[in-house]
Design a protein around this motif. Structure first.
Motif, PDB file in Angstrom:
ATOM      1  N   GLN A 302     -45.082 103.018  99.139  1.00  7.39           N
ATOM      2  CA  GLN A 302     -46.301 103.427  98.499  1.00  7.39           C
ATOM      3  C   GLN A 302     -46.206 104.763  98.498  1.00  7.39           C
ATOM      4  OE1 GLN A 302     -48.523 101.394  97.231  1.00  7.39           O
ATOM      5  NE2 GLN A 302     -49.010 103.380  96.379  1.00  7.39           N
ATOM      6  N   GLN A 303     -45.524 105.699  99.487  1.00  2.14           N
ATOM      7  CA  GLN A 303     -45.427 107.234  99.426  1.00  2.14           C
ATOM      8  C   GLN A 303     -44.374 107.470  98.417  1.00  2.14           C
ATOM      9  OE1 GLN A 303     -43.724 107.574 103.590  1.00  2.14           O
ATOM     10  NE2 GLN A 303     -45.637 108.754 104.102  1.00  2.14           N
ATOM     11  N   LEU A 304     -43.388 106.780  98.097  1.00  2.00           N
ATOM     12  CA  LEU A 304     -42.510 107.139  96.992  1.00  2.00           C
ATOM     13  C   LEU A 304     -43.228 106.872  95.599  1.00  2.00           C
ATOM     14  CD1 LEU A 304     -39.784 107.268  95.492  1.00  2.00           C
ATOM     15  CD2 LEU A 304     -39.071 105.133  95.936  1.00  2.00           C
ATOM     16  N   LYS A 305     -43.840 105.688  95.510  1.00  2.00           N
ATOM     17  CA  LYS A 305     -44.577 105.756  94.118  1.00  2.00           C
ATOM     18  C   LYS A 305     -45.700 106.724  94.116  1.00  2.00           C
ATOM     19  CE  LYS A 305     -46.496 101.497  93.332  1.00  2.00           C
ATOM     20  NZ  LYS A 305     -47.194 100.382  93.628  1.00  2.00           N
ATOM     21  N   SER A 306     -46.294 107.331  95.223  1.00  2.00           N
ATOM     22  CA  SER A 306     -47.310 108.323  94.737  1.00  2.00           C
ATOM     23  C   SER A 306     -46.362 109.778  94.407  1.00  2.00           C
ATOM     24  CB  SER A 306     -48.113 108.599  96.256  1.00  2.00           C
ATOM     25  OG  SER A 306     -48.838 107.701  96.711  1.00  2.00           O
ATOM     26  N   PHE A 307     -45.336 109.930  94.877  1.00  2.48           N
ATOM     27  CA  PHE A 307     -44.342 110.985  94.507  1.00  2.48           C
ATOM     28  C   PHE A 307     -44.354 110.950  93.340  1.00  2.48           C
ATOM     29  CE2 PHE A 307     -40.372 112.935  93.755  1.00  2.48           C
ATOM     30  CZ  PHE A 307     -40.578 113.977  94.207  1.00  2.48           C
ATOM     31  N   LEU A 308     -43.825 109.646  92.707  1.00  4.05           N
ATOM     32  CA  LEU A 308     -43.057 109.785  91.341  1.00  4.05           C
ATOM     33  C   LEU A 308     -44.506 109.881  90.467  1.00  4.05           C
ATOM     34  CD1 LEU A 308     -40.962 106.544  91.602  1.00  4.05           C
ATOM     35  CD2 LEU A 308     -40.356 108.875  91.113  1.00  4.05           C
ATOM     36  N   MET A 309     -45.634 109.338  90.891  1.00  7.44           N
ATOM     37  CA  MET A 309     -46.833 109.545  90.140  1.00  7.44           C
ATOM     38  C   MET A 309     -47.131 111.205  89.843  1.00  7.44           C
ATOM     39  SD  MET A 309     -49.428 108.513  88.116  1.00  7.44           S
ATOM     40  CE  MET A 309     -49.187 106.838  88.643  1.00  7.44           C
ATOM     41  N   GLN A 310     -46.968 111.745  90.933  1.00  3.45           N
ATOM     42  CA  GLN A 310     -47.578 113.361  90.895  1.00  3.45           C
ATOM     43  C   GLN A 310     -46.355 114.179  90.223  1.00  3.45           C
ATOM     44  OE1 GLN A 310     -50.669 114.714  91.360  1.00  3.45           O
ATOM     45  NE2 GLN A 310     -51.162 112.541  91.982  1.00  3.45           N
ATOM     46  N   SER A 311     -44.940 113.754  90.658  1.00  2.72           N
ATOM     47  CA  SER A 311     -44.076 114.699  90.236  1.00  2.72           C
ATOM     48  C   SER A 311     -43.228 114.330  89.173  1.00  2.72           C
ATOM     49  CB  SER A 311     -42.961 114.656  91.202  1.00  2.72           C
ATOM     50  OG  SER A 311     -43.606 115.230  92.835  1.00  2.72           O
ATOM     51  N   LEU A 312     -43.471 113.115  88.540  1.00  3.27           N
ATOM     52  CA  LEU A 312     -42.650 112.619  87.301  1.00  3.27           C
ATOM     53  C   LEU A 312     -43.501 112.059  86.258  1.00  3.27           C
ATOM     54  CD1 LEU A 312     -40.180 112.283  85.959  1.00  3.27           C
ATOM     55  CD2 LEU A 312     -40.004 109.743  86.986  1.00  3.27           C
ATOM     56  N   TYR A 313     -44.384 111.203  86.408  1.00  5.48           N
ATOM     57  CA  TYR A 313     -45.412 110.757  85.366  1.00  5.48           C
ATOM     58  C   TYR A 313     -46.224 111.530  84.884  1.00  5.48           C
ATOM     59  CZ  TYR A 313     -43.397 106.079  87.806  1.00  5.48           C
ATOM     60  OH  TYR A 313     -42.501 105.490  88.450  1.00  5.48           O
ATOM     61  N   ARG A 314     -46.594 112.580  85.803  1.00  4.58           N
ATOM     62  CA  ARG A 314     -47.634 113.657  85.447  1.00  4.58           C
ATOM     63  C   ARG A 314     -47.044 114.766  85.240  1.00  4.58           C
ATOM     64  NH1 ARG A 314     -52.360 111.556  89.565  1.00  4.58           N
ATOM     65  NH2 ARG A 314     -53.062 109.689  88.448  1.00  4.58           N
ATOM     66  N   HIS A 315     -45.673 115.110  85.333  1.00  6.36           N
ATOM     67  CA  HIS A 315     -45.107 116.208  84.925  1.00  6.36           C
ATOM     68  C   HIS A 315     -45.637 116.719  83.430  1.00  6.36           C
ATOM     69  CE1 HIS A 315     -41.977 119.136  84.106  1.00  6.36           C
ATOM     70  NE2 HIS A 315     -41.733 119.132  85.077  1.00  6.36           N
ATOM     71  N   PRO A 316     -45.942 117.886  83.490  1.00  8.25           N
ATOM     72  CA  PRO A 316     -46.390 118.439  82.045  1.00  8.25           C
ATOM     73  C   PRO A 316     -45.442 118.074  80.786  1.00  8.25           C
ATOM     74  CG  PRO A 316     -46.510 120.084  83.652  1.00  8.25           C
ATOM     75  CD  PRO A 316     -45.837 119.021  84.382  1.00  8.25           C
ATOM     76  N   GLN A 317     -44.255 118.102  81.112  1.00  8.98           N
ATOM     77  CA  GLN A 317     -43.159 117.606  80.002  1.00  8.98           C
ATOM     78  C   GLN A 317     -43.463 116.275  79.471  1.00  8.98           C
ATOM     79  OE1 GLN A 317     -39.189 119.238  80.175  1.00  8.98           O
ATOM     80  NE2 GLN A 317     -38.430 117.469  79.122  1.00  8.98           N
ATOM     81  N   VAL A 318     -43.686 115.361  80.623  1.00  9.48           N
ATOM     82  CA  VAL A 318     -43.767 113.951  80.430  1.00  9.48           C
ATOM     83  C   VAL A 318     -45.048 113.752  79.584  1.00  9.48           C
ATOM     84  CG1 VAL A 318     -43.965 111.591  81.360  1.00  9.48           C
ATOM     85  CG2 VAL A 318     -42.310 113.059  81.941  1.00  9.48           C
ATOM     86  N   MET A 319     -46.128 114.394  80.142  1.00  8.80           N
ATOM     87  CA  MET A 319     -47.449 114.278  79.552  1.00  8.80           C
ATOM     88  C   MET A 319     -47.657 114.767  78.182  1.00  8.80           C
ATOM     89  SD  MET A 319     -49.435 112.894  82.019  1.00  8.80           S
ATOM     90  CE  MET A 319     -50.997 113.165  81.658  1.00  8.80           C
ATOM     91  N   GLN A 320     -46.777 115.776  77.774  1.00  5.65           N
ATOM     92  CA  GLN A 320     -46.970 116.382  76.575  1.00  5.65           C
ATOM     93  C   GLN A 320     -46.483 115.337  75.476  1.00  5.65           C
ATOM     94  OE1 GLN A 320     -44.790 119.936  75.881  1.00  5.65           O
ATOM     95  NE2 GLN A 320     -45.243 120.097  73.736  1.00  5.65           N
TER      96      GLN A 320
END
Length: 389
Positions: A302-320
């Motif tokens: 779950q900690q890994l999933k939370s990290f990926l959510m904050q650092s990858l899936y919500r990364h500004p480049q991905v969000m754009q």
């Protein structure tokens, strides 16, 4: 029949059968036939051009829905073999679980669900079932792939109550029954759910580093990954230097993490089976979920999933990128809904024959079946704009 199957595993000779009865195959079990039908389907082939995290045009080495499904199937079969579950059923479910996913990953799914709010919504698990039950047109006597109950049950991982009620009305005590009355699917289906989580956590981490959006330094914040990184670096200190060494370090740390998660699931599930002692598939359905991590591994995953959510899936480049993807889906839906003649002839006829609800579902089916690159081209054709390069 596989003589090594446990009593709580799904036996193809005792399958609840297909919606349209067929004679058995001379050389394959029922679940092997399901797997083969899925692999030969049009929807399965399209997964190669559907997004996992990074859009299809962003690089040739990033995972797609197809490579993700293959990785899930590999993990699922490995675990199933150790637990004496039916490997063929696990493989069939794993290969089919994302057949209903939209282009552009979760961004596309969220956009299509928003478009469909007045028409019953959109769920990719339900759409995967719709693909294998209805949208594949390969047989002269029926629509769909005519898969077994057990494979279809595993594909339907989640289902909103309103959709479950509709499915149950058409198929009493069928694949949606448990969403209305409680209970679990088979152990094979439970295993596919967890193999899916293990696979995407690992490969999204890998793709995140490959993309440059996540660094090994950042990953020191993730205990589940960092303990393997530290062990590999201590054993192979030369890997700390250079791009190639860092890549080897990442791969070896992920490999060890995956292995330990697989062994943890095997151990956690064996412990749960020993506690509950199910003697049949039907007993499994009446018990809590039995395929599981240990408590410690669950917390770290779950900690890994939370990290990926904050650092990858919500990364500004991905969000754009995903903002543009959502716009493509929304605008395609609006155009097809108001101008159904822009659809291919078969879909246009379906849209024009039905009411507004039927038209919306026809449009949603068409958009959900698109690959990333087809959706981009179709949007450019209809609007004159190129939103993604």
């Amino acid at each position: 029949m596989n003589v090594l199957l446990a009593p709580y595993a799904c036996d193809p000779a005792r399958s609840r059968g297909r919606r349209h009865p067929q004679l058995p195959a001379p050389t394959r079990t029922e679940f092997q036939r399901d797997r083969d039908r899925i692999v030969h389907s049009s929807a399965f082939r399209r997964l190669v051009y559907k997004t996992q995290v990074f859009l299809n045009h962003e690089g040739d080495l990033f995972r797609t829905r197809l490579t993700h499904s293959l990785e899930v199937a590999q993990l699922g079969r490995s675990i199933a073999r150790s637990l004496q579950l039916n490997e063929d059923l696990v493989e069939a479910i794993c290969l089919a679980h994302d057949l209903g996913h939209t282009p552009f990953g979760h961004a596309g799914q969220d956009a299509l669900n928003a478009c469909m709010q007045g028409f019953g919504g959109f769920e990719h698990n339900l759409q995967s079932l719709r693909v294998v039950d209805w949208l594949e047109h390969r047989y002269p006597e029926w629509n769909g792939l005519n898969l077994t109950f057990e494979t279809r049950e595993g594909i339907l991982k989640h289902c909103a109550r309103r959709n479950a009620e509709r499915l149950e009305a058409r198929e009493p005590h069928g694949v949606a029954w448990r969403f209305l009355h409680g209970g679990q699917p088979s152990l094979e289906a439970q295993l596919c759910n967890l193999a899916d989580e293990i696979a995407y956590n690992a490969h999204d981490l890998d793709d995140g580093v490959r993309s440059g959006l996540v660094t090994l330094t950042q990953l020191r914040e993730v205990p589940l990954f960092d303990r393997y990184r530290a062990a590999v670096q201590a054993q192979y200190p030369q890997l700390a230097q250079g791009e190639t060494g860092q890549r080897r370090l990442l791969h070896e740390a992920i490999r060890r993490m995956l292995s330990d998660q697989v062994y943890d699931v095997i151990g956690g599930t064996r412990a749960a089976l020993a506690r509950h002692r199910p003697g049949s598939v039907e007993e499994v359905r009446q018990l809590p979920s039995l395929v599981c991590f240990s408590d410690a591994m669950r917390a770290q995953s779950q900690q890994l999933k939370s990290f990926l959510m904050q650092s990858l899936y919500r990364h500004p480049q991905v969000m754009q990128t995903t903002d543009s993807a959502r716009r493509i889906v929304r605008e395609l839906f609006g155009i097809y809904q108001s101008q159904p003649n822009e659809l291919p002839a078969e879909q246009a006829a379906q849209a024009l024959e039905g009411d507004e609800q039927q038209r919306a579902r026809t449009v949603a089916d068409f958009i959900a079946g698109m690959t990333d690159r087809f959706a981009m081209r179709e949007h450019e054709r209809l609007t004159g704009e190129r939103l993604l390069d």
